[in-house]
Each structure stands twice: as C-alpha cells, then as structure tokens.
Design an enzyme around this catalytic site. Structure first.
Site, mmCIF file in Angstrom:
data_model
loop_
_atom_site.group_PDB
_atom_site.id
_atom_site.type_symbol
_atom_site.label_atom_id
_atom_site.label_comp_id
_atom_site.label_asym_id
_atom_site.label_seq_id
_atom_site.Cartn_x
_atom_site.Cartn_y
_atom_site.Cartn_z
ATOM 1 N N HIS A 29 -4.620 -10.619 -10.152
ATOM 2 C CA HIS A 29 -4.049 -9.272 -10.203
ATOM 3 C C HIS A 29 -4.776 -8.406 -11.231
ATOM 4 O O HIS A 29 -5.194 -7.275 -10.928
ATOM 5 C CB HIS A 29 -2.562 -9.373 -10.562
ATOM 6 C CG HIS A 29 -1.856 -8.065 -10.637
ATOM 7 N ND1 HIS A 29 -1.085 -7.570 -9.601
ATOM 8 C CD2 HIS A 29 -1.783 -7.129 -11.621
ATOM 9 C CE1 HIS A 29 -0.589 -6.394 -9.947
ATOM 10 N NE2 HIS A 29 -0.998 -6.108 -11.176
ATOM 11 N N GLU A 30 -4.942 -8.938 -12.425
ATOM 12 C CA GLU A 30 -5.600 -8.145 -13.473
ATOM 13 C C GLU A 30 -7.091 -7.966 -13.190
ATOM 14 O O GLU A 30 -7.675 -6.941 -13.556
ATOM 15 C CB GLU A 30 -5.379 -8.788 -14.844
ATOM 16 C CG GLU A 30 -3.921 -8.918 -15.262
ATOM 17 C CD GLU A 30 -3.134 -7.616 -15.172
ATOM 18 O OE1 GLU A 30 -3.744 -6.531 -15.280
ATOM 19 O OE2 GLU A 30 -1.913 -7.675 -14.968
ATOM 20 N N HIS A 69 -7.486 -4.814 -11.235
ATOM 21 C CA HIS A 69 -7.584 -3.631 -12.094
ATOM 22 C C HIS A 69 -8.973 -3.545 -12.734
ATOM 23 O O HIS A 69 -9.616 -2.484 -12.743
ATOM 24 C CB HIS A 69 -6.536 -3.702 -13.205
ATOM 25 C CG HIS A 69 -5.136 -3.428 -12.757
ATOM 26 N ND1 HIS A 69 -4.755 -2.244 -12.176
ATOM 27 C CD2 HIS A 69 -4.006 -4.191 -12.843
ATOM 28 C CE1 HIS A 69 -3.458 -2.280 -11.907
ATOM 29 N NE2 HIS A 69 -2.985 -3.453 -12.302
ATOM 30 N N GLU A 88 -3.135 0.223 -8.849
ATOM 31 C CA GLU A 88 -2.302 -0.892 -8.406
ATOM 32 C C GLU A 88 -2.691 -1.346 -7.004
ATOM 33 O O GLU A 88 -2.546 -2.522 -6.664
ATOM 34 C CB GLU A 88 -0.829 -0.509 -8.462
ATOM 35 C CG GLU A 88 0.133 -1.672 -8.386
ATOM 36 C CD GLU A 88 0.030 -2.630 -9.577
ATOM 37 O OE1 GLU A 88 0.499 -3.778 -9.451
ATOM 38 O OE2 GLU A 88 -0.506 -2.233 -10.628
#
Length: 489
Positions: A254-255, A258, A284
């Site tokens: 997830h990170e 980003h 996001e």
C-alpha cells in the site's frame, strides 16, 4: 528574471522547505526519542511560521498578476500556486503556527493514549485540535461551508455533499455483497509464527517487485504505516506482528503505491507544485490499486504463496487458491487498515459522517465515543470493546487531518476505474501477476497517470488515464466479480 521565473524560483525554495517539514514528521513517527516531543512541537511551529510567511508573501500575488505561462505545465503551476496562495492568505500566521505546534504534540499524546486505552485523558487535547481546525475552516471558507473548506485541502473540486451522495449510492451494493458473503462458507485463516526478520526481508522483496526504488527511499517501522516525501526522497513505513504477516506485506505494498506515484513523477516537475500527487484521492488510487487489484489478485497470490513458503516454510494453507482466499478473507473487524475490500468503505463512511458533524458543530466532543460505537455496531454488527479499537485507532484526527478520510474511498473509486482501463490495455495481466512480473502494469500506471503529477485536476487526471468518466460502478462491479468467484456464490 520575468515574473514567472521569479515566482517559480521562489516556489521551488518553498517546496524544498516543505520537504524539510515533512522529514521532521517522518522522524517523529520513526526515530525521534519520546522525550523530544515538546521540543519537536516548537520546531514544527517555527518552520510552519516560515512556510506560512512565504506562502502569503505579497510578492507571490504580484508575480501571479503579471506572470504569463508559455506551456501547459506553466499554466498548471500558476493555477496551483494561486489556489494555495488564496487559501494561505485567509489563515492568520499565528493560527497556522499554533496548529503545527498543537498537532505535533497531540500526535505523541495520541500514541500514548491509544496504547493505554485512555480516551478520557486524550479528549482535552483532541478538543484543542478540533477548535483550531474549526477556526482554520472558518477562515478558509470565507462564509462558505467549513467542512468543504478543509476537504478542499486534500481533494480540490469536490464537496461534502457530493461525497455524501456518492456514499449513498455505494452503500446498498456493499451491504448486499457483505450479506451474501456472510452466508457463504468462511475462508481459511493464515496462522502460525512468522519471525520479524523474515517479514522484513519479504516486505523489501515485495516492495522492489512493485517498483520501489530503494536508492531514493527506505523502509522503517511505525505504529501507523505511512509514506513521506516526494521527488528523490520518498520513505515508507510498515508494521510487524509475528502472528499476522499479511499486515506487514500489504501495508508495505500500500505504501509503495504512494511512494511509486511520487518517484515516477517526471523529474522536470521535481520540487515544484506539479512534482507531487495531485490530490489525496488520486494518491490513494495508486496505493489501493497496488494493494488490492494487483497485490490481492488471485494471480499475484499464486506468486506470493511460493515466496511465503520460501521465507517461512510450510503454511497453514496448502495451495495458492487457499492462500488467495485467506488473503481476501471477508470478516467484520474493528481496524480500518486491516479491513477487507468489502468492509473498508463502510469504515470510511462512518468517519466521514462523524468528522463532518464534529466540524459543523452537530456532534459534541463528549458524545463522539458513543456516536462512534453506536454507528459501528449498526454497520458492522459487533460492539467496540475498547477505545484503541474504536475512536482512538486512527492518527488522522489527533493530527488535525479533518477532510482527509473520504479521500480513501474516492481513491477506491478511482482505482476501480483505473483497473478496468488497465485490464483493457493489458489482456495478459493475470499471467504477468502470476509470475510476479509487475512491470507491465506499473508501466501503464506510470505512463498514463503517475508521470503527470499535478498537471491536471484530480478528476481530469483519472479521466485522462482511463479515457472515461469517473463512476463508482467500476469499483462495485470489480468487488462483485472478485468476491463471488472467491467464495463460490
């Protein structure tokens, strides 16, 4: 130099100082000694004062008045700088500095309160944060809606009313799918002991598979995983539970979503207003498509199953198919960051309604816990057992990020649109994912969305990448197809 040249040179220095401010925040959550919290608050306030003075410098207004763009990128920079300048000029400098000081201190107090389940001791600090954000919202709104003014700082061009209408359209389909899955045989659960060293090694491997450039980044641990920075210094964090490795793996992916967005923005845009994600919703969309549509796909789970066995030995699930069902297991739970795709947006809807009421003055701080617990029981069918699993679980309100939460669901909607377009463009996507080859998918995202940074408005950024209007139907259709197939219903 021309007015445009003077403005862009000045803005580059402002952006550089903003990166320093971000690095202080990263350090606070990863390496700063606990005893430094009050001093860090003063440091953050001092730097925010410098930044606010630059963002409201009268010369910026004069340069904007006389600057003439010669390219699309220059026109976009003038648009974004003007938007930021208007917002900054509405907020008094002493208020901006006080917000920076109080939220920095509040973050440390929240972490201690969360660990001790001490909501009562934290409420006075949270009350200070809310009062400051209300004051800021009133200044920004200039007679308009206070919550919309805060939301505009994270997702320009959308209102709270539009988000409420979107959520009203999404909720019935999510609730119906959840009900259908609840009646299906449960998915298997991954159990066992997964040593910290193995999790960190696999997290780094997966991060690199997903394109994270560790020569321009690093992976650390934090209570609440996050990504920080832009241009050529983009750092991420993860968290480790030796009984539950999927949290580490998927928070890392997830990170990396980003971070990958930031690292892939055109180098020419670095340290400019174009050299960062255009909005939190679009940001996001990258973290969610990396984590969910790619990372939790049955195809990628086939590859990850093999790597899990290489790192940890035999697993409690015996096949890639069982592993994919365990990774995508649907179950009501307290923690937003651990929620499955079906429940996740319900978590966001709860927070959106509560924070909108808090800022609008329709919900008193003393009633917040009861409102949270009542809504959670209604939406998830389970009672909140302690504050750390309820109103204290997220860092967002303690650090004043009111208006941020709905961008998570906007990101899911955007990701649904992007995923549909990606599959049309890459018909062999599943074969690539099953081999752990993310390059075709990441290349498509880079070329069609990430490289453009802040060149276009948020919605236009997604629509340019997909060639179609943004609609929630793509996300809902994806969820229906994926989970009905996984659960055999």
């Amino acid at each position: 130099m021309s007015a445009l040249g003077d403005l862009l040179a000045f803005q580059r220095e402002t952006e550089a100082l903003g990166q320093v401010m971000g690095r202080l925040g990263w350090d606070q959550e990863t390496m700063m000694p606990r005893g430094a919290a009050l001093q860090r608050g003063e440091e953050m306030a001092a730097l925010e004062g410098v930044l606010h003075a630059r963002r409201t410098d009268p010369r910026v207004g004069e340069w904007l008045e006389h600057a003439t763009p010669g390219t699309e990128a220059e026109a976009a920079q003038l648009r974004l700088i003007a938007h930021s300048y208007t917002r900054a000029c509405r907020v008094p400098g002493d208020l901006a500095a006080e917000i920076a000081r109080v939220t920095s201190v509040s973050q440390g107090k929240w972490a201690a309160a969360r660990k001790a389940d001490d909501l009562a001791g934290f409420l006075p600090v949270l009350g200070q944060v809310i009062d400051l954000r209300r004051a800021e919202a009133a200044a920004l709104a200039d007679g308009g809606d206070a919550y919309d003014a805060l939301l505009d700082g994270y997702e320009p061009g959308i209102t709270g009313a539009e988000i409420a209408a979107l959520f009203d359209r999404m909720r019935p389909g999510l609730v119906d799918l959840r009900a259908a899955l609840r009646d299906a045989p449960p998915a298997p659960v991954l159990t066992g002991h997964f040593p910290r060293a193995g999790q960190l090694a696999l997290a780094q491997e997966v991060a690199e598979v997903f394109g994270y450039d560790l020569t321009r980044g690093r992976i650390d641990e934090a209570v609440h995983p996050f990504s920080s920075g832009s241009f050529n210094d983009v750092r991420i964090t993860t968290r480790i539970d030796e009984a539950e490795p999927l949290g580490c793996i998927y928070s890392t992916i997830h990170e990396v979503g980003h971070a990958g967005y930031e690292q892939n923005i055109a180098q020419d845009f670095g340290l400019s207003v174009l050299g960062q994600g255009v909005s939190m919703g679009v940001h996001e969309s990258q973290s969610r498509i990396y984590e969910n549509q790619l990372g939790r796909s049955p195809a990628f789970c086939h590859w990850l199953f093999g790597r899990m066995r290489d790192h940890f030995g035999p697993l409690s699930v015996n096949s890639p198919e069982e592993f994919a069902r365990a990774v995508n297991r649907v179950a009501a739970g307290y923690i937003r960051t651990e929620a499955d795709e079906v429940h996740y947006n319900l978590h966001i809807m709860l927070r959106f309604d509560l924070e909108r009421a808090l800022i609008g003055g329709d919900l008193a701080l003393g009633d917040l816990e009861a409102a949270w617990n009542d809504r959670f029981a209604a939406d998830f069918g389970i009672a909140v057992d302690r504050p750390a699993n309820g109103v204290l679980q997220d860092v967002h309100w303690p650090v004043g990020l009111f208006g941020y939460f709905p961008t998570y669901s906007l990101g899911n909607v955007y990701a649904g649109c992007l995923h549909g377009a990606l599959r049309d463009a890459r018909p062999g996507l599943d074969q690539d994912l099953a081999k752990g080859d993310l390059a075709p998918a990441l290349g498509w995202l880079r070329d069609n969305l990430q490289t453009h940074g802040g060149l276009r408005t948020p919605r236009a950024t997604v629509e340019h990448a997909t060639g179609a209007p943004v609609q929630e139907a793509a996300l809902l259709g994806y969820l229906e197809a994926k989970y009905r197939a996984l659960y055999g219903i």
